[in-house]
Design an enzyme around this catalytic site. Sequence first.
Site, PDB file in Angstrom:
ATOM      1  N   ARG A  57      -2.996  -4.846  -5.554  1.00 31.13           N
ATOM      2  CA  ARG A  57      -3.515  -4.274  -4.303  1.00 31.13           C
ATOM      3  C   ARG A  57      -3.349  -5.262  -3.135  1.00 31.13           C
ATOM      4  O   ARG A  57      -4.183  -5.361  -2.242  1.00 31.13           O
ATOM      5  CB  ARG A  57      -5.000  -3.903  -4.430  1.00 31.13           C
ATOM      6  CG  ARG A  57      -5.289  -2.788  -5.411  1.00 31.13           C
ATOM      7  CD  ARG A  57      -4.731  -1.445  -4.965  1.00 31.13           C
ATOM      8  NE  ARG A  57      -5.231  -0.351  -5.769  1.00 31.13           N
ATOM      9  CZ  ARG A  57      -4.732   0.016  -6.944  1.00 31.13           C
ATOM     10  NH1 ARG A  57      -3.669  -0.607  -7.446  1.00 31.13           N
ATOM     11  NH2 ARG A  57      -5.257   1.024  -7.604  1.00 31.13           N
ATOM     12  N   SER A  66     -11.016   4.043  -4.799  1.00 24.32           N
ATOM     13  CA  SER A  66     -11.751   2.850  -5.238  1.00 24.32           C
ATOM     14  C   SER A  66     -12.197   2.057  -4.012  1.00 24.32           C
ATOM     15  O   SER A  66     -11.359   1.673  -3.195  1.00 24.32           O
ATOM     16  CB  SER A  66     -10.860   1.944  -6.079  1.00 24.32           C
ATOM     17  OG  SER A  66     -10.376   2.629  -7.194  1.00 24.32           O
ATOM     18  N   GLU A  90     -11.866  -3.150  -1.491  1.00 28.95           N
ATOM     19  CA  GLU A  90     -10.453  -2.799  -1.437  1.00 28.95           C
ATOM     20  C   GLU A  90     -10.128  -2.057  -0.148  1.00 28.95           C
ATOM     21  O   GLU A  90      -9.028  -2.122   0.387  1.00 28.95           O
ATOM     22  CB  GLU A  90     -10.124  -1.915  -2.655  1.00 28.95           C
ATOM     23  CG  GLU A  90      -8.663  -1.845  -2.991  1.00 28.95           C
ATOM     24  CD  GLU A  90      -8.169  -0.434  -3.130  1.00 28.95           C
ATOM     25  OE1 GLU A  90      -7.505   0.048  -2.192  1.00 28.95           O
ATOM     26  OE2 GLU A  90      -8.456   0.182  -4.167  1.00 28.95           O
TER      27      GLU A  90
HETATM   28  N1  EPU Z   1     -15.477   2.658 -16.065  1.00 30.63           N
HETATM   29  C1  EPU Z   1     -16.826   2.726 -16.326  1.00 30.63           C
HETATM   30  N2  EPU Z   1     -17.647   3.334 -15.413  1.00 30.63           N
HETATM   31  C2  EPU Z   1     -17.165   3.871 -14.263  1.00 30.63           C
HETATM   32  C3  EPU Z   1     -15.792   3.792 -13.991  1.00 30.63           C
HETATM   33  C4  EPU Z   1     -14.966   3.167 -14.905  1.00 30.63           C
HETATM   34  O1  EPU Z   1     -17.298   2.272 -17.358  1.00 30.63           O
HETATM   35  O2  EPU Z   1     -17.964   4.417 -13.508  1.00 30.63           O
HETATM   36  C5  EPU Z   1     -14.597   2.070 -17.059  1.00 30.63           C
HETATM   37  C6  EPU Z   1     -13.772   3.170 -17.725  1.00 30.63           C
HETATM   38  O3  EPU Z   1     -14.429   3.716 -18.807  1.00 30.63           O
HETATM   39  C7  EPU Z   1     -12.514   2.454 -18.131  1.00 30.63           C
HETATM   40  C8  EPU Z   1     -12.372   1.367 -17.084  1.00 30.63           C
HETATM   41  O4  EPU Z   1     -13.622   1.254 -16.434  1.00 30.63           O
HETATM   42  O5  EPU Z   1     -12.676   1.863 -19.385  1.00 30.63           O
HETATM   43  C9  EPU Z   1     -11.276   1.659 -16.084  1.00 30.63           C
HETATM   44  O6  EPU Z   1     -11.557   2.865 -15.432  1.00 30.63           O
HETATM   45  P1  EPU Z   1     -10.400   3.797 -14.796  1.00 30.63           P
HETATM   46  O7  EPU Z   1      -9.312   4.042 -15.772  1.00 30.63           O
HETATM   47  O8  EPU Z   1     -11.068   4.971 -14.181  1.00 30.63           O
HETATM   48  O9  EPU Z   1      -9.727   2.916 -13.698  1.00 30.63           O
HETATM   49  P2  EPU Z   1     -10.320   1.869 -12.664  1.00 30.63           P
HETATM   50  O10 EPU Z   1      -9.975   0.506 -13.108  1.00 30.63           O
HETATM   51  O11 EPU Z   1     -11.752   2.171 -12.412  1.00 30.63           O
HETATM   52  C10 EPU Z   1      -8.108   1.742 -11.288  1.00 30.63           C
HETATM   53  C11 EPU Z   1      -7.654   1.887  -9.869  1.00 30.63           C
HETATM   54  C12 EPU Z   1      -7.589   3.354  -9.475  1.00 30.63           C
HETATM   55  C13 EPU Z   1      -6.622   4.056 -10.410  1.00 30.63           C
HETATM   56  C14 EPU Z   1      -7.122   3.875 -11.853  1.00 30.63           C
HETATM   57  C15 EPU Z   1      -6.181   4.446 -12.870  1.00 30.63           C
HETATM   58  C16 EPU Z   1      -8.390  -0.133  -8.752  1.00 30.63           C
HETATM   59  C17 EPU Z   1      -9.336  -0.724  -7.760  1.00 30.63           C
HETATM   60  N3  EPU Z   1      -8.542   1.168  -8.988  1.00 30.63           N
HETATM   61  O12 EPU Z   1      -9.450   2.231 -11.356  1.00 30.63           O
HETATM   62  O13 EPU Z   1      -7.041   3.401  -8.168  1.00 30.63           O
HETATM   63  O14 EPU Z   1      -6.534   5.437 -10.104  1.00 30.63           O
HETATM   64  O15 EPU Z   1      -7.245   2.461 -12.148  1.00 30.63           O
HETATM   65  O16 EPU Z   1      -5.049   3.646 -12.969  1.00 30.63           O
HETATM   66  O17 EPU Z   1      -7.537  -0.835  -9.273  1.00 30.63           O
HETATM   67  C18 EPU Z   1      -7.653   3.397  -5.855  1.00 30.63           C
HETATM   68  O18 EPU Z   1      -7.123   2.284  -5.768  1.00 30.63           O
HETATM   69  O19 EPU Z   1      -8.196   3.952  -4.860  1.00 30.63           O
HETATM   70  C19 EPU Z   1      -7.713   4.065  -7.158  1.00 30.63           C
HETATM   71  C20 EPU Z   1      -8.384   5.204  -7.342  1.00 30.63           C
END
Ligand code: EPU
Length: 338
Positions: free
Chosen positions: A164, A238, A334
């Site tokens: 990012r 995010s 972010e």
């Molecule tokens: N998780 C939780 N609780 C929550 C949210 C997530 O426990 O409320 C856990 C999930 O269970 C999972 C892990 O966190 O094990 C990762 O969650 P998720 O796959 O939803 O992805 P993320 O890391 O929360 C990132 C990106 C998203 C992107 C997703 C999928 C960043 C800041 N965000 O989110 O990007 O869609 O991966 O690849 O890196 C964005 O940048 O605006 C965005 C939505």
Amino acid sequence: MDIQRNADLQPFNTFHVAARAMRLARFTSATELRELLNSDELKDLPRLVVGGGSNMLFTRDWPGVVLLNAIEGIDVVEETVDHVIVRSGSGVWWHEFVAHCVGEGWGGIENMSLIPGKVGAAPMQNIGAYGVEIKDVFDHLEALRISDGEVIRFTGAECKFGYRESFFKREGKDKYIILNVAFKLAKHPELHTHYGSIQHELEKRGIEKPTIQDVSDAVIHIRRSKLPDPNVLGNAGSFFKNPVVTAELAARIKAAYPELVSFPAGEGQVKLAAGWLIEQAGWKGFREGSVGVHKDQALVLVNYGGSTGEAIYELSTRVLESVKEKFGVELEREVNII
Ligand code: EPU
């Protein structure tokens, strides 16, 4: 040249917060952009370029000119038997571009289906989702250098992509305006379905040999099921980055919380799921007045309608502080705070 005064910015930010710009103008080409930048009315004002307004939070009125990017056009600049280099105007909606490429059978960006915003913002913060980032398929971009109006071409290395992150968020900030971005896509694509939920979704659909269209459809379904639609509920995806911490700190947290969600992030470093940390700190589904933390994804802050940018910012500060207190981890926003 159509320049609006005291313009309403609510339609141009996906948090849908009220804010005003002293001046607002739209550009559809480098030529129009140069005219605006050189005009007597605008040339000395602070500038803010807005694409889809999907990664910014207005906490105040903008005391200058907001330049709305409306550079359209998608064209192929090079084609071989295996690859195509396809260029998009920076004002094209990102998902429209993805859908076009998926429709043509060009693979590489299908995992990034439905990311809000416009193409020009994609390299700014090296957007990514489900195991793929812009930097993996980036070929080059052209940007207008504000100081002299020259068009400069940037390679991937020159964009200095990180998680990012890019040159345009750091050293290049406010110095360039991205005009178009070119991606190297594959005609015989290798799919990236290893990211847990994609594989699961494809299995659920009984798809064994997925096409890029299948992957795109799966991603669209996953995103719709857990990320709020900004047209319905104001948000900017995010709000925080996933923090990268030392392996030592991660191990200490894991000892106390064995369910900690983490990923290796290079030598001695571990990336933690900020959503998990925020949820554990008790924020998931929190609502106070018109601001809240989304019930299905704790990384997303939402405006239930009528919130100010300041209120959302204040909530983000409370979230940051409580995660710091509980886990000793410093989250970073972010979203661009204006
Ligand atoms: N998780 C939780 N609780 C929550 C949210 C997530 O426990 O409320 C856990 C999930 O269970 C999972 C892990 O966190 O094990 C990762 O969650 P998720 O796959 O939803 O992805 P993320 O890391 O929360 C990132 C990106 C998203 C992107 C997703 C999928 C960043 C800041 N965000 O989110 O990007 O869609 O991966 O690849 O890196 C964005 O940048 O605006 C965005 C939505």
